[in-house]
Design a protein around this motif. Structure first.
Motif, PDB file in Angstrom:
ATOM      1  N   ALA A  67     -35.269 -19.270 176.761  1.00 53.41           N
ATOM      2  CA  ALA A  67     -34.526 -18.308 175.977  1.00 53.41           C
ATOM      3  C   ALA A  67     -35.209 -16.877 176.284  1.00 53.41           C
ATOM      4  CB  ALA A  67     -34.685 -18.578 174.633  1.00 53.41           C
ATOM      5  N   SER A  68     -34.274 -15.914 176.334  1.00 55.51           N
ATOM      6  CA  SER A  68     -34.712 -14.610 176.381  1.00 55.51           C
ATOM      7  C   SER A  68     -33.983 -13.526 175.616  1.00 55.51           C
ATOM      8  CB  SER A  68     -34.801 -14.116 177.801  1.00 55.51           C
ATOM      9  OG  SER A  68     -33.565 -14.136 178.356  1.00 55.51           O
ATOM     10  N   VAL A  69     -34.387 -12.253 175.233  1.00 57.77           N
ATOM     11  CA  VAL A  69     -33.672 -11.186 174.582  1.00 57.77           C
ATOM     12  C   VAL A  69     -33.605 -10.215 175.481  1.00 57.77           C
ATOM     13  CG1 VAL A  69     -33.720  -9.894 172.646  1.00 57.77           C
ATOM     14  CG2 VAL A  69     -34.309 -11.948 172.273  1.00 57.77           C
ATOM     15  N   GLU A  70     -32.375  -9.537 175.783  1.00 56.26           N
ATOM     16  CA  GLU A  70     -32.203  -8.538 176.622  1.00 56.26           C
ATOM     17  C   GLU A  70     -32.039  -7.332 175.761  1.00 56.26           C
ATOM     18  OE1 GLU A  70     -30.392 -11.507 177.228  1.00 56.26           O
ATOM     19  OE2 GLU A  70     -31.753 -11.879 178.792  1.00 56.26           O
ATOM     20  N   ALA A  71     -32.668  -6.248 176.085  1.00 54.63           N
ATOM     21  CA  ALA A  71     -32.560  -5.054 175.232  1.00 54.63           C
ATOM     22  C   ALA A  71     -32.223  -3.761 176.344  1.00 54.63           C
ATOM     23  CB  ALA A  71     -33.744  -4.869 174.488  1.00 54.63           C
ATOM     24  N   LYS A  72     -31.940  -2.689 175.772  1.00 49.39           N
ATOM     25  CA  LYS A  72     -31.805  -1.293 176.681  1.00 49.39           C
ATOM     26  C   LYS A  72     -32.770  -0.184 175.749  1.00 49.39           C
ATOM     27  CE  LYS A  72     -28.600   2.131 178.178  1.00 49.39           C
ATOM     28  NZ  LYS A  72     -27.138   2.468 178.318  1.00 49.39           N
ATOM     29  N   VAL A  73     -33.705   0.549 176.646  1.00 51.10           N
ATOM     30  CA  VAL A  73     -34.222   1.543 176.101  1.00 51.10           C
ATOM     31  C   VAL A  73     -33.536   2.602 175.806  1.00 51.10           C
ATOM     32  CG1 VAL A  73     -36.382   3.075 176.540  1.00 51.10           C
ATOM     33  CG2 VAL A  73     -36.347   0.517 177.204  1.00 51.10           C
ATOM     34  N   LEU A  74     -33.461   3.047 174.553  1.00 52.90           N
ATOM     35  CA  LEU A  74     -32.655   4.205 174.262  1.00 52.90           C
ATOM     36  C   LEU A  74     -33.579   5.615 174.233  1.00 52.90           C
ATOM     37  CD1 LEU A  74     -30.656   3.176 171.094  1.00 52.90           C
ATOM     38  CD2 LEU A  74     -29.893   3.351 173.461  1.00 52.90           C
ATOM     39  N   MET A 124     -26.062 -14.862 165.224  1.00 51.56           N
ATOM     40  CA  MET A 124     -26.923 -15.410 165.947  1.00 51.56           C
ATOM     41  C   MET A 124     -28.092 -14.367 165.890  1.00 51.56           C
ATOM     42  SD  MET A 124     -27.008 -16.309 169.803  1.00 51.56           S
ATOM     43  CE  MET A 124     -28.172 -17.513 170.552  1.00 51.56           C
ATOM     44  N   TYR A 125     -29.282 -15.111 165.500  1.00 50.18           N
ATOM     45  CA  TYR A 125     -30.510 -14.063 165.487  1.00 50.18           C
ATOM     46  C   TYR A 125     -31.610 -14.834 165.947  1.00 50.18           C
ATOM     47  CZ  TYR A 125     -32.681 -16.635 161.452  1.00 50.18           C
ATOM     48  OH  TYR A 125     -33.053 -17.662 160.644  1.00 50.18           O
ATOM     49  N   ALA A 126     -32.659 -14.094 166.507  1.00 52.67           N
ATOM     50  CA  ALA A 126     -33.882 -14.639 166.967  1.00 52.67           C
ATOM     51  C   ALA A 126     -35.137 -14.067 166.611  1.00 52.67           C
ATOM     52  CB  ALA A 126     -33.719 -14.597 168.505  1.00 52.67           C
ATOM     53  N   ILE A 127     -36.208 -14.566 166.542  1.00 51.50           N
ATOM     54  CA  ILE A 127     -37.484 -14.055 166.215  1.00 51.50           C
ATOM     55  C   ILE A 127     -37.971 -13.817 167.491  1.00 51.50           C
ATOM     56  CG2 ILE A 127     -39.767 -14.194 164.964  1.00 51.50           C
ATOM     57  CD1 ILE A 127     -38.322 -15.566 162.708  1.00 51.50           C
ATOM     58  N   VAL A 128     -38.581 -12.709 167.998  1.00 50.71           N
ATOM     59  CA  VAL A 128     -39.195 -12.527 169.367  1.00 50.71           C
ATOM     60  C   VAL A 128     -40.320 -11.443 169.164  1.00 50.71           C
ATOM     61  CG1 VAL A 128     -37.733 -10.588 169.702  1.00 50.71           C
ATOM     62  CG2 VAL A 128     -38.438 -11.575 171.518  1.00 50.71           C
ATOM     63  N   GLU A 129     -41.249 -11.814 170.103  1.00 47.63           N
ATOM     64  CA  GLU A 129     -42.407 -11.001 170.125  1.00 47.63           C
ATOM     65  C   GLU A 129     -42.198  -9.716 171.131  1.00 47.63           C
ATOM     66  OE1 GLU A 129     -46.936 -11.104 171.528  1.00 47.63           O
ATOM     67  OE2 GLU A 129     -46.354 -12.598 170.620  1.00 47.63           O
ATOM     68  N   ILE A 130     -42.245  -8.510 170.725  1.00 42.71           N
ATOM     69  CA  ILE A 130     -42.062  -7.271 171.464  1.00 42.71           C
ATOM     70  C   ILE A 130     -43.155  -6.496 171.176  1.00 42.71           C
ATOM     71  CG2 ILE A 130     -40.648  -5.370 171.942  1.00 42.71           C
ATOM     72  CD1 ILE A 130     -38.104  -7.003 170.505  1.00 42.71           C
ATOM     73  N   ALA A 131     -44.041  -6.137 172.410  1.00 47.02           N
ATOM     74  CA  ALA A 131     -45.102  -5.216 172.316  1.00 47.02           C
ATOM     75  C   ALA A 131     -46.159  -5.830 171.314  1.00 47.02           C
ATOM     76  CB  ALA A 131     -44.762  -3.876 172.157  1.00 47.02           C
ATOM     77  N   GLY A 132     -46.558  -7.043 171.166  1.00 50.29           N
ATOM     78  CA  GLY A 132     -47.565  -7.546 170.031  1.00 50.29           C
ATOM     79  C   GLY A 132     -47.130  -7.598 168.629  1.00 50.29           C
ATOM     80  N   TYR A 137     -47.032   6.410 168.696  1.00 49.61           N
ATOM     81  CA  TYR A 137     -45.854   6.709 169.618  1.00 49.61           C
ATOM     82  C   TYR A 137     -44.916   5.487 169.857  1.00 49.61           C
ATOM     83  CZ  TYR A 137     -48.634  10.410 171.882  1.00 49.61           C
ATOM     84  OH  TYR A 137     -49.104  11.663 172.098  1.00 49.61           O
ATOM     85  N   LEU A 138     -43.590   5.578 169.643  1.00 48.04           N
ATOM     86  CA  LEU A 138     -42.677   4.685 169.484  1.00 48.04           C
ATOM     87  C   LEU A 138     -41.484   4.792 170.624  1.00 48.04           C
ATOM     88  CD1 LEU A 138     -41.975   5.044 165.753  1.00 48.04           C
ATOM     89  CD2 LEU A 138     -43.412   3.517 166.883  1.00 48.04           C
ATOM     90  N   THR A 139     -40.877   3.631 170.795  1.00 48.40           N
ATOM     91  CA  THR A 139     -39.518   3.400 171.652  1.00 48.40           C
ATOM     92  C   THR A 139     -38.696   3.034 170.878  1.00 48.40           C
ATOM     93  OG1 THR A 139     -41.131   3.247 173.558  1.00 48.40           O
ATOM     94  CG2 THR A 139     -38.857   2.362 173.662  1.00 48.40           C
ATOM     95  N   GLN A 140     -37.379   3.522 170.925  1.00 54.48           N
ATOM     96  CA  GLN A 140     -36.165   2.682 170.218  1.00 54.48           C
ATOM     97  C   GLN A 140     -35.347   2.046 171.438  1.00 54.48           C
ATOM     98  OE1 GLN A 140     -33.248   5.756 168.888  1.00 54.48           O
ATOM     99  NE2 GLN A 140     -32.303   4.083 167.261  1.00 54.48           N
ATOM    100  N   ILE A 141     -35.059   0.909 171.024  1.00 56.25           N
ATOM    101  CA  ILE A 141     -34.381  -0.052 171.648  1.00 56.25           C
ATOM    102  C   ILE A 141     -33.052  -0.366 171.122  1.00 56.25           C
ATOM    103  CG2 ILE A 141     -36.432  -0.783 173.266  1.00 56.25           C
ATOM    104  CD1 ILE A 141     -36.574  -3.366 171.755  1.00 56.25           C
ATOM    105  N   VAL A 142     -31.974  -0.796 171.797  1.00 57.92           N
ATOM    106  CA  VAL A 142     -30.972  -1.742 171.193  1.00 57.92           C
ATOM    107  C   VAL A 142     -30.744  -2.891 171.837  1.00 57.92           C
ATOM    108  CG1 VAL A 142     -29.363  -0.499 172.594  1.00 57.92           C
ATOM    109  CG2 VAL A 142     -28.479  -1.305 170.615  1.00 57.92           C
ATOM    110  N   ILE A 143     -30.614  -4.061 171.120  1.00 54.60           N
ATOM    111  CA  ILE A 143     -30.601  -5.396 171.455  1.00 54.60           C
ATOM    112  C   ILE A 143     -29.031  -5.472 172.080  1.00 54.60           C
ATOM    113  CG2 ILE A 143     -30.904  -7.725 170.766  1.00 54.60           C
ATOM    114  CD1 ILE A 143     -33.422  -6.189 170.699  1.00 54.60           C
ATOM    115  N   LEU A 160     -28.480  -4.387 167.356  1.00 53.06           N
ATOM    116  CA  LEU A 160     -29.408  -4.070 166.350  1.00 53.06           C
ATOM    117  C   LEU A 160     -30.370  -3.122 166.984  1.00 53.06           C
ATOM    118  CD1 LEU A 160     -30.468  -4.408 163.342  1.00 53.06           C
ATOM    119  CD2 LEU A 160     -32.172  -6.049 164.567  1.00 53.06           C
ATOM    120  N   LYS A 161     -30.746  -1.709 166.423  1.00 51.29           N
ATOM    121  CA  LYS A 161     -31.731  -0.856 166.867  1.00 51.29           C
ATOM    122  C   LYS A 161     -32.940  -0.948 166.320  1.00 51.29           C
ATOM    123  CE  LYS A 161     -27.986   2.652 167.989  1.00 51.29           C
ATOM    124  NZ  LYS A 161     -27.711   4.027 167.867  1.00 51.29           N
TER     125      LYS A 161
END
Length: 141
Positions: free
Chosen positions: A57-64, A1-9, A92-98, A18-19
């Motif tokens: 529909a939504s995608v949950e992630a955790k900020v690493l 299962m995959y999704a195309i999602v908009e994150i921070a523009g 400036y970046l943020t690493q997240i894991v889905i 996935l990281k």
């Protein structure tokens, strides 16, 4: 299962565990984030497309972690003028894991495909009749 999602523009193709490096988010490290702008879902071949986003529909992630990207050198020069400018930039970046993709309330695309097929069968190209060519008359003076 995959999704195309908009994150921070920006749009990302994401799946579970996935990281991803995204533009800096305001959330602190270790917090959970939910993204609601899901444009496409694929659940084992069943594709759902939003118009523009899929409702429910939504995608949950955790900020690493928060970090800075690689240095990019910006060098400007105009030849024969003595003009040179050298500048650097680090994004400036943020690493997240889905952590998961939820698809509650999503409509399926299969019904839309059938409607498109029916619509294309009903529409026929109009027949155009060509006018007969006029004969050229020879006029000599």
């Amino acid at each position: 299962m995959y999704a195309i999602v908009e994150i921070a523009g920006q749009q990302f193709k994401v799946s579970k565990d996935l990281k991803v490096y995204v533009h800096r988010l305001t959330n602190e490290e270790g917090t959970k984030v939910s993204f609601d702008k899901v444009y496409l879902l694929d659940d084992n071949g069943t594709i759902t497309i939003g118009a523009p986003a899929i409702e429910g529909a939504s995608v949950e992630a955790k900020v690493l972690q928060h970090l800075k990207g690689d240095k990019v050198i910006v060098f400007k020069k105009k030849r024969r003028k003595g003009y040179k400018k050298r500048n650097g930039h680090r994004q400036y970046l943020t690493q997240i894991v889905i952590e998961g993709i939820t698809a509650s309330g999503a409509k399926k695309v299969a019904a839309k495909k059938e409607a498109v097929e029916v619509a294309t069968e009903e529409v026929e190209a109009p027949k155009v009749k060509k006018a007969p060519k006029a004969k050229k008359e020879d006029t000599q003076e």
